[in-house]
Design a protein around this motif. Structure first.
Motif, PDB file in Angstrom:
ATOM      1  N   GLU A 159       0.819  -1.107   0.061  1.00 20.23           N
ATOM      2  CA  GLU A 159      -0.023  -0.003   0.741  1.00 20.23           C
ATOM      3  C   GLU A 159       1.022   1.496  -0.092  1.00 20.23           C
ATOM      4  OE1 GLU A 159      -2.583  -3.663   1.385  1.00 20.23           O
ATOM      5  OE2 GLU A 159       0.043  -2.274   2.266  1.00 20.23           O
ATOM      6  N   GLU A 160       1.903   1.288   1.217  1.00 25.36           N
ATOM      7  CA  GLU A 160       2.781   2.275   0.675  1.00 25.36           C
ATOM      8  C   GLU A 160       3.468   2.721  -0.761  1.00 25.36           C
ATOM      9  OE1 GLU A 160       3.794   1.889   5.323  1.00 25.36           O
ATOM     10  OE2 GLU A 160       5.145   1.567   4.229  1.00 25.36           O
ATOM     11  N   MET A 161       3.951   1.532  -0.881  1.00 27.00           N
ATOM     12  CA  MET A 161       4.984   1.592  -2.401  1.00 27.00           C
ATOM     13  C   MET A 161       3.695   2.289  -3.034  1.00 27.00           C
ATOM     14  SD  MET A 161       4.275  -0.137  -5.558  1.00 27.00           S
ATOM     15  CE  MET A 161       4.117  -1.939  -5.069  1.00 27.00           C
ATOM     16  N   LEU A 162       2.576   1.878  -3.645  1.00 24.36           N
ATOM     17  CA  LEU A 162       1.377   2.406  -4.781  1.00 24.36           C
ATOM     18  C   LEU A 162       1.232   3.537  -4.023  1.00 24.36           C
ATOM     19  CD1 LEU A 162      -0.416  -1.327  -5.226  1.00 24.36           C
ATOM     20  CD2 LEU A 162       1.129  -0.369  -6.528  1.00 24.36           C
ATOM     21  N   GLU A 163       0.989   3.617  -3.224  1.00 23.00           N
ATOM     22  CA  GLU A 163       0.916   5.728  -2.865  1.00 23.00           C
ATOM     23  C   GLU A 163       2.195   6.561  -3.118  1.00 23.00           C
ATOM     24  OE1 GLU A 163       0.033   5.417   1.316  1.00 23.00           O
ATOM     25  OE2 GLU A 163      -2.267   4.540   0.688  1.00 23.00           O
ATOM     26  N   ARG A 164       3.519   5.868  -3.095  1.00 20.18           N
ATOM     27  CA  ARG A 164       5.016   6.763  -2.913  1.00 20.18           C
ATOM     28  C   ARG A 164       5.374   6.985  -4.314  1.00 20.18           C
ATOM     29  NH1 ARG A 164       8.098   7.033   1.798  1.00 20.18           N
ATOM     30  NH2 ARG A 164       7.365   5.927   3.483  1.00 20.18           N
ATOM     31  N   GLU A 165       4.504   5.108  -5.450  1.00 19.23           N
ATOM     32  CA  GLU A 165       4.977   5.711  -6.773  1.00 19.23           C
ATOM     33  C   GLU A 165       4.379   7.146  -7.659  1.00 19.23           C
ATOM     34  OE1 GLU A 165       3.864   3.021 -10.819  1.00 19.23           O
ATOM     35  OE2 GLU A 165       2.525   2.658  -9.067  1.00 19.23           O
ATOM     36  N   GLN A 166       3.170   7.418  -7.881  1.00 15.84           N
ATOM     37  CA  GLN A 166       3.312   8.610  -8.614  1.00 15.84           C
ATOM     38  C   GLN A 166       3.788  10.167  -8.085  1.00 15.84           C
ATOM     39  OE1 GLN A 166       1.849   8.845 -11.058  1.00 15.84           O
ATOM     40  NE2 GLN A 166       1.190  10.805 -11.452  1.00 15.84           N
ATOM     41  N   ASP A 167       4.355   9.812  -6.321  1.00 15.99           N
ATOM     42  CA  ASP A 167       5.469  10.506  -6.469  1.00 15.99           C
ATOM     43  C   ASP A 167       6.903  10.818  -6.332  1.00 15.99           C
ATOM     44  OD1 ASP A 167       3.464  11.762  -4.430  1.00 15.99           O
ATOM     45  OD2 ASP A 167       3.747  10.769  -2.517  1.00 15.99           O
ATOM     46  N   TYR A 168       6.832  10.090  -6.691  1.00 15.32           N
ATOM     47  CA  TYR A 168       8.677   9.211  -7.617  1.00 15.32           C
ATOM     48  C   TYR A 168       8.395   9.881  -8.636  1.00 15.32           C
ATOM     49  CZ  TYR A 168       9.972   6.725  -3.154  1.00 15.32           C
ATOM     50  OH  TYR A 168       9.375   6.728  -1.812  1.00 15.32           O
ATOM     51  N   TYR A 169       7.464   9.465  -9.756  1.00 16.93           N
ATOM     52  CA  TYR A 169       6.890   9.983 -10.938  1.00 16.93           C
ATOM     53  C   TYR A 169       6.991  10.965 -11.255  1.00 16.93           C
ATOM     54  CZ  TYR A 169       5.503   8.765 -15.912  1.00 16.93           C
ATOM     55  OH  TYR A 169       6.085   8.534 -17.169  1.00 16.93           O
ATOM     56  N   ILE A 170       6.915  11.961 -10.097  1.00 14.68           N
ATOM     57  CA  ILE A 170       6.428  13.211 -10.573  1.00 14.68           C
ATOM     58  C   ILE A 170       7.590  14.123 -10.111  1.00 14.68           C
ATOM     59  CG2 ILE A 170       4.398  12.474 -11.512  1.00 14.68           C
ATOM     60  CD1 ILE A 170       3.357  14.488  -9.119  1.00 14.68           C
ATOM     61  N   SER A 171       8.262  13.684  -9.292  1.00 16.79           N
ATOM     62  CA  SER A 171       9.193  14.248  -8.600  1.00 16.79           C
ATOM     63  C   SER A 171      10.046  14.834  -9.181  1.00 16.79           C
ATOM     64  CB  SER A 171       9.988  13.005  -7.215  1.00 16.79           C
ATOM     65  OG  SER A 171      11.157  13.745  -7.134  1.00 16.79           O
ATOM     66  N   PRO A 172      10.467  16.161  -8.455  1.00 14.93           N
ATOM     67  CA  PRO A 172      11.863  16.745  -9.420  1.00 14.93           C
ATOM     68  C   PRO A 172      13.255  15.929  -9.746  1.00 14.93           C
ATOM     69  CG  PRO A 172      11.933  17.282  -7.606  1.00 14.93           C
ATOM     70  CD  PRO A 172      10.511  17.196  -7.669  1.00 14.93           C
ATOM     71  N   LYS A 173      13.744  15.247  -9.024  1.00 11.91           N
ATOM     72  CA  LYS A 173      14.946  13.821  -8.708  1.00 11.91           C
ATOM     73  C   LYS A 173      14.412  13.314 -10.168  1.00 11.91           C
ATOM     74  CE  LYS A 173      14.802  14.979  -4.034  1.00 11.91           C
ATOM     75  NZ  LYS A 173      15.161  14.605  -1.911  1.00 11.91           N
TER      76      LYS A 173
END
Length: 252
Positions: free
Chosen positions: A43-57
């Motif tokens: 659940e945590e992994m799926l929640e974070r995925e989009q944040d990583y995808y659009i992150s400036p990093k």
């Protein structure tokens, strides 16, 4: 004609979106190093995925396409510093197909270090002995250019890298999907742009982390890193949606 068609097919992942997407890392750019926590739930992994995808990093040392149209990837070469290896379109197409097939078969959920984010190699032993064994670390650009161009190379992915799979007593969790991910976490892909994946099982390893293929291949631990990102250089398809990812030989 057949050879020409194969060449065109292998080049497809690169042609439609090269331009600005495949520029080298900039000096003031935000980079991703230790952004991925351990023991995350699905659940945590799926929640974070989009944040990583659009992150400036972005991944440090990501591959890019140079002015001559070559795919270049920074590599650490000992005292020689950072040098540039050359990646073939077939290698990139192979990795792209690994991602697509792994997602399709539910071997992986996301493309970043949490799950499908790093690799190792099985190099044909005869090729290693003949072409690679005597290359010094200061010429690792040559080593990786040759190794990653060889059609007999196999890529090993240790997936589910940071997932929580065991309880406080070290026992594998009883959740069916977690067990599926545990027993399918060693993916071996071809370097022929065919998308063929094999599964390995390290029966005696607590985390089912495989390092052996057969006696004709040599395990090489220093592989590449992957991370899906909206500004990534290379494209993959998942359920009809085009998404992008970066490759790095330097990594996190």
């Amino acid at each position: 004609m057949k050879i020409l068609l194969i060449a065109l097919v292998i080049s497809v992942p690169l042609l439609s979106h090269a331009g600005e997407r495949c520029q080298p890392e900039r000096s003031q750019e935000s980079l991703s190093y230790t952004d991925f926590p351990w023991n995350v739930t699905f659940e945590e992994m799926l929640e974070r995925e989009q944040d990583y995808y659009i992150s400036p990093k972005r991944l440090p040392g990501r591959a890019f396409i140079d002015a001559k149209g070559q795919i270049r990837a920074p590599i650490r070469a000992g005292s020689a510093g950072i040098k540039l290896a050359t990646l073939t379109p077939r290698f990139v197409a192979s990795v792209t197909k690994h991602i697509e097939e792994a997602l399709k078969r539910r071997y992986v959920e996301v493309v970043n270090f949490t799950d499908m984010g790093h690799s190792h190699y099985f190099i044909p032993q005869s090729f290693y002995d003949r072409e690679l064994a005597d290359i010094p670390i200061e010429k690792y650009d040559e080593f990786y250019t040759k190794a990653l161009a060889h059609e007999g190379l196999k890529v090993l992915y240790h997936t589910a890298e940071q997932f929580k799979m065991h309880d406080e007593h070290g026992q594998l969790l009883s959740n069916r999907h977690i067990q599926w991910r545990f027993f399918t976490r060693n993916l071996v892909g071809d370097n022929r742009a065919q998308g063929h994946l094999e599964l390995l099982h390290a029966e005696k390893h607590r985390h089912n982390t495989a390092h052996d293929y057969d006696n004709k291949h040599r395990y090489w631990g220093a592989g590449f890193y992957l991370s899906a990102h909206e500004n990534g250089c290379f494209a993959y398809d998942h359920k009809g949606e085009v998404r992008y990812f970066d490759i790095s030989l330097i990594g996190l």
